[in-house]
Design a protein around this motif. Structure first.
Motif, PDB file in Angstrom:
ATOM      1  N   CYS A  23      48.121  69.416  78.281  1.00  0.00           N
ATOM      2  CA  CYS A  23      49.048  68.042  78.034  1.00  0.00           C
ATOM      3  C   CYS A  23      48.860  67.131  79.284  1.00  0.00           C
ATOM      4  O   CYS A  23      49.271  67.470  80.314  1.00  0.00           O
ATOM      5  N   LYS A  24      48.492  65.833  78.908  1.00  0.00           N
ATOM      6  CA  LYS A  24      48.435  64.840  79.936  1.00  0.00           C
ATOM      7  C   LYS A  24      49.527  64.046  80.138  1.00  0.00           C
ATOM      8  O   LYS A  24      49.926  63.330  81.216  1.00  0.00           O
ATOM      9  N   ARG A  25      50.354  63.653  78.746  1.00  0.00           N
ATOM     10  CA  ARG A  25      51.376  62.754  78.712  1.00  0.00           C
ATOM     11  C   ARG A  25      52.413  63.177  77.724  1.00  0.00           C
ATOM     12  O   ARG A  25      51.831  63.775  76.590  1.00  0.00           O
ATOM     13  N   ILE A  26      53.427  62.918  77.719  1.00  0.00           N
ATOM     14  CA  ILE A  26      54.816  63.101  76.909  1.00  0.00           C
ATOM     15  C   ILE A  26      55.344  61.974  76.724  1.00  0.00           C
ATOM     16  O   ILE A  26      55.778  61.605  77.801  1.00  0.00           O
ATOM     17  N   THR A  27      55.622  61.221  75.543  1.00  0.00           N
ATOM     18  CA  THR A  27      56.401  60.204  75.215  1.00  0.00           C
ATOM     19  C   THR A  27      57.681  60.726  74.421  1.00  0.00           C
ATOM     20  O   THR A  27      57.482  61.211  73.400  1.00  0.00           O
ATOM     21  N   LEU A  28      58.713  60.438  74.988  1.00  0.00           N
ATOM     22  CA  LEU A  28      60.048  60.553  74.534  1.00  0.00           C
ATOM     23  C   LEU A  28      60.614  59.108  73.849  1.00  0.00           C
ATOM     24  O   LEU A  28      60.668  58.177  74.393  1.00  0.00           O
ATOM     25  N   ARG A  29      61.128  59.254  72.525  1.00  0.00           N
ATOM     26  CA  ARG A  29      61.501  57.888  72.016  1.00  0.00           C
ATOM     27  C   ARG A  29      62.819  58.254  71.257  1.00  0.00           C
ATOM     28  O   ARG A  29      63.315  59.485  70.874  1.00  0.00           O
ATOM     29  N   TYR A  30      63.739  57.318  71.596  1.00  0.00           N
ATOM     30  CA  TYR A  30      65.282  57.489  71.174  1.00  0.00           C
ATOM     31  C   TYR A  30      65.953  56.267  70.928  1.00  0.00           C
ATOM     32  O   TYR A  30      65.268  55.054  71.098  1.00  0.00           O
ATOM     33  N   CYS A  31      67.162  56.105  70.314  1.00  0.00           N
ATOM     34  CA  CYS A  31      67.928  55.124  69.950  1.00  0.00           C
ATOM     35  C   CYS A  31      69.286  55.139  71.079  1.00  0.00           C
ATOM     36  O   CYS A  31      69.816  56.143  70.960  1.00  0.00           O
ATOM     37  N   ASP A  32      69.908  54.008  71.262  1.00  0.00           N
ATOM     38  CA  ASP A  32      70.991  54.111  72.159  1.00  0.00           C
ATOM     39  C   ASP A  32      72.384  54.388  71.426  1.00  0.00           C
ATOM     40  O   ASP A  32      72.975  55.052  71.907  1.00  0.00           O
ATOM     41  N   TRP A  33      72.439  53.831  70.210  1.00  0.00           N
ATOM     42  CA  TRP A  33      73.389  54.119  69.429  1.00  0.00           C
ATOM     43  C   TRP A  33      73.577  54.974  68.120  1.00  0.00           C
ATOM     44  O   TRP A  33      74.482  55.240  67.901  1.00  0.00           O
ATOM     45  N   ALA A  34      72.310  55.345  67.946  1.00  0.00           N
ATOM     46  CA  ALA A  34      72.604  56.010  66.549  1.00  0.00           C
ATOM     47  C   ALA A  34      72.822  57.677  66.967  1.00  0.00           C
ATOM     48  O   ALA A  34      72.820  58.149  67.877  1.00  0.00           O
ATOM     49  N   ALA A  42      71.739  62.887  75.760  1.00  0.00           N
ATOM     50  CA  ALA A  42      72.502  63.791  76.738  1.00  0.00           C
ATOM     51  C   ALA A  42      71.125  64.404  77.669  1.00  0.00           C
ATOM     52  O   ALA A  42      71.235  64.764  78.736  1.00  0.00           O
ATOM     53  N   TYR A  43      70.192  64.830  77.000  1.00  0.00           N
ATOM     54  CA  TYR A  43      68.898  65.330  77.788  1.00  0.00           C
ATOM     55  C   TYR A  43      68.244  64.328  78.545  1.00  0.00           C
ATOM     56  O   TYR A  43      68.234  64.971  79.823  1.00  0.00           O
ATOM     57  N   LEU A  44      68.300  63.046  78.264  1.00  0.00           N
ATOM     58  CA  LEU A  44      67.656  62.103  79.127  1.00  0.00           C
ATOM     59  C   LEU A  44      68.505  61.964  80.588  1.00  0.00           C
ATOM     60  O   LEU A  44      68.033  61.873  81.754  1.00  0.00           O
ATOM     61  N   LYS A  45      69.767  62.267  80.461  1.00  0.00           N
ATOM     62  CA  LYS A  45      70.642  61.723  81.402  1.00  0.00           C
ATOM     63  C   LYS A  45      70.964  62.986  82.283  1.00  0.00           C
ATOM     64  O   LYS A  45      70.976  63.003  83.558  1.00  0.00           O
ATOM     65  N   THR A  46      70.632  64.100  81.829  1.00  0.00           N
ATOM     66  CA  THR A  46      71.099  65.309  82.753  1.00  0.00           C
ATOM     67  C   THR A  46      69.795  66.164  83.138  1.00  0.00           C
ATOM     68  O   THR A  46      69.696  66.809  84.084  1.00  0.00           O
ATOM     69  N   GLN A  47      68.981  66.464  82.181  1.00  0.00           N
ATOM     70  CA  GLN A  47      67.607  67.529  82.157  1.00  0.00           C
ATOM     71  C   GLN A  47      66.468  66.874  82.612  1.00  0.00           C
ATOM     72  O   GLN A  47      65.374  67.596  82.933  1.00  0.00           O
ATOM     73  N   LEU A  48      66.000  65.495  81.914  1.00  0.00           N
ATOM     74  CA  LEU A  48      64.722  65.179  82.216  1.00  0.00           C
ATOM     75  C   LEU A  48      64.171  65.138  83.582  1.00  0.00           C
ATOM     76  O   LEU A  48      62.983  65.458  83.755  1.00  0.00           O
ATOM     77  N   GLY A  49      64.952  65.081  84.579  1.00  0.00           N
ATOM     78  CA  GLY A  49      64.554  64.856  86.028  1.00  0.00           C
ATOM     79  C   GLY A  49      64.172  66.365  86.376  1.00  0.00           C
ATOM     80  O   GLY A  49      63.181  66.298  87.168  1.00  0.00           O
ATOM     81  N   PHE A  50      64.873  67.294  86.033  1.00  0.00           N
ATOM     82  CA  PHE A  50      64.330  68.773  86.310  1.00  0.00           C
ATOM     83  C   PHE A  50      62.799  68.996  85.686  1.00  0.00           C
ATOM     84  O   PHE A  50      62.058  69.489  86.538  1.00  0.00           O
ATOM     85  N   PHE A  51      62.912  68.794  84.470  1.00  0.00           N
ATOM     86  CA  PHE A  51      61.559  68.883  83.941  1.00  0.00           C
ATOM     87  C   PHE A  51      60.456  68.105  84.413  1.00  0.00           C
ATOM     88  O   PHE A  51      59.312  68.613  84.719  1.00  0.00           O
ATOM     89  N   ALA A  52      60.732  67.100  85.060  1.00  0.00           N
ATOM     90  CA  ALA A  52      59.872  65.946  85.512  1.00  0.00           C
ATOM     91  C   ALA A  52      59.279  66.535  86.889  1.00  0.00           C
ATOM     92  O   ALA A  52      58.105  66.706  87.128  1.00  0.00           O
ATOM     93  N   LYS A  53      60.383  67.106  87.621  1.00  0.00           N
ATOM     94  CA  LYS A  53      60.103  67.802  88.935  1.00  0.00           C
ATOM     95  C   LYS A  53      58.983  69.056  88.910  1.00  0.00           C
ATOM     96  O   LYS A  53      58.241  69.336  89.734  1.00  0.00           O
ATOM     97  N   ARG A  54      59.433  69.685  87.881  1.00  0.00           N
ATOM     98  CA  ARG A  54      58.696  71.157  87.490  1.00  0.00           C
ATOM     99  C   ARG A  54      57.372  70.848  87.081  1.00  0.00           C
ATOM    100  O   ARG A  54      56.488  71.785  87.037  1.00  0.00           O
ATOM    101  N   ASN A  55      57.090  69.552  86.382  1.00  0.00           N
ATOM    102  CA  ASN A  55      55.780  69.285  85.717  1.00  0.00           C
ATOM    103  C   ASN A  55      55.099  68.182  86.331  1.00  0.00           C
ATOM    104  O   ASN A  55      55.227  67.050  85.612  1.00  0.00           O
ATOM    105  N   PRO A  56      54.707  67.900  87.479  1.00  0.00           N
ATOM    106  CA  PRO A  56      54.250  66.457  88.280  1.00  0.00           C
ATOM    107  C   PRO A  56      53.010  66.302  87.496  1.00  0.00           C
ATOM    108  O   PRO A  56      52.627  65.122  87.737  1.00  0.00           O
ATOM    109  N   GLN A  57      52.130  67.205  86.890  1.00  0.00           N
ATOM    110  CA  GLN A  57      50.863  66.761  86.318  1.00  0.00           C
ATOM    111  C   GLN A  57      51.066  66.037  85.076  1.00  0.00           C
ATOM    112  O   GLN A  57      50.113  65.530  84.596  1.00  0.00           O
TER     113      GLN A  57
END
Length: 138
Positions: A23-34, A42-57
């Motif tokens: 896996c070389k790239r992951i794209t997350l798509r979302y809507c602000d108000w839906a 909620a995932y983007l605000k709380t947990q995405l940073g941890f996932f990005a740190k664990r998977n720098p590649q």
């Protein structure tokens, strides 16, 4: 014997001397108000940073797209991609989907051919014979 790095990963088997995550790239798509994107927000605000740190590649891209359900798309080294709809999922379930896409193979799913059952007997009970079983008195 000292270890040396593989010069060309493409000529070596993956896992022999080095491991390259498919896996070389992951794209997350979302809507602000839906409402269906509540878990993704909620995932983007709380947990995405941890996932990005664990998977720098892995390159992580986040797109805000109005009037659309949230989705995750993974792009692999061989050019294939896989998408997962994460509509109305909790942040923990979204994390599981991300890890599933990160760990999955880029190859398309293949049906494993079922081997036919072979037996010397035609059925489970065996070959019927009039000389087997209880004797009937006439």
């Amino acid at each position: 014997m000292p270890l040396s790095a593989i010069q060309k990963v493409a000529t070596a088997q993956n896992g022999v001397g080095a491991f390259v995550l498919p896996c070389k790239r992951i794209t997350l798509r979302y809507c602000d108000w839906a409402g269906s994107s509540k878990g993704m927000n909620a995932y983007l605000k709380t947990q995405l940073g941890f996932f990005a740190k664990r998977n720098p590649q892995i390159e992580i891209q986040v797109y805000k797209k109005a009037n659309d359900h949230p989705a995750i798309t993974a792009y692999y080294l061989n050019g294939h991609q896989r998408s997962v709809n994460v509509k109305n999922l909790a942040p923990e379930e979204i994390r599981e989907k991300l890890e599933l896409l990160r760990n999955s193979s880029p190859e398309k799913n293949k049906r494993v051919p079922a081997k036919p059952v072979t037996s010397i007997n035609e059925n489970v009970r065996g070959i019927w014979d009039p000389f087997h079983g209880a004797k009937i008195k006439i």
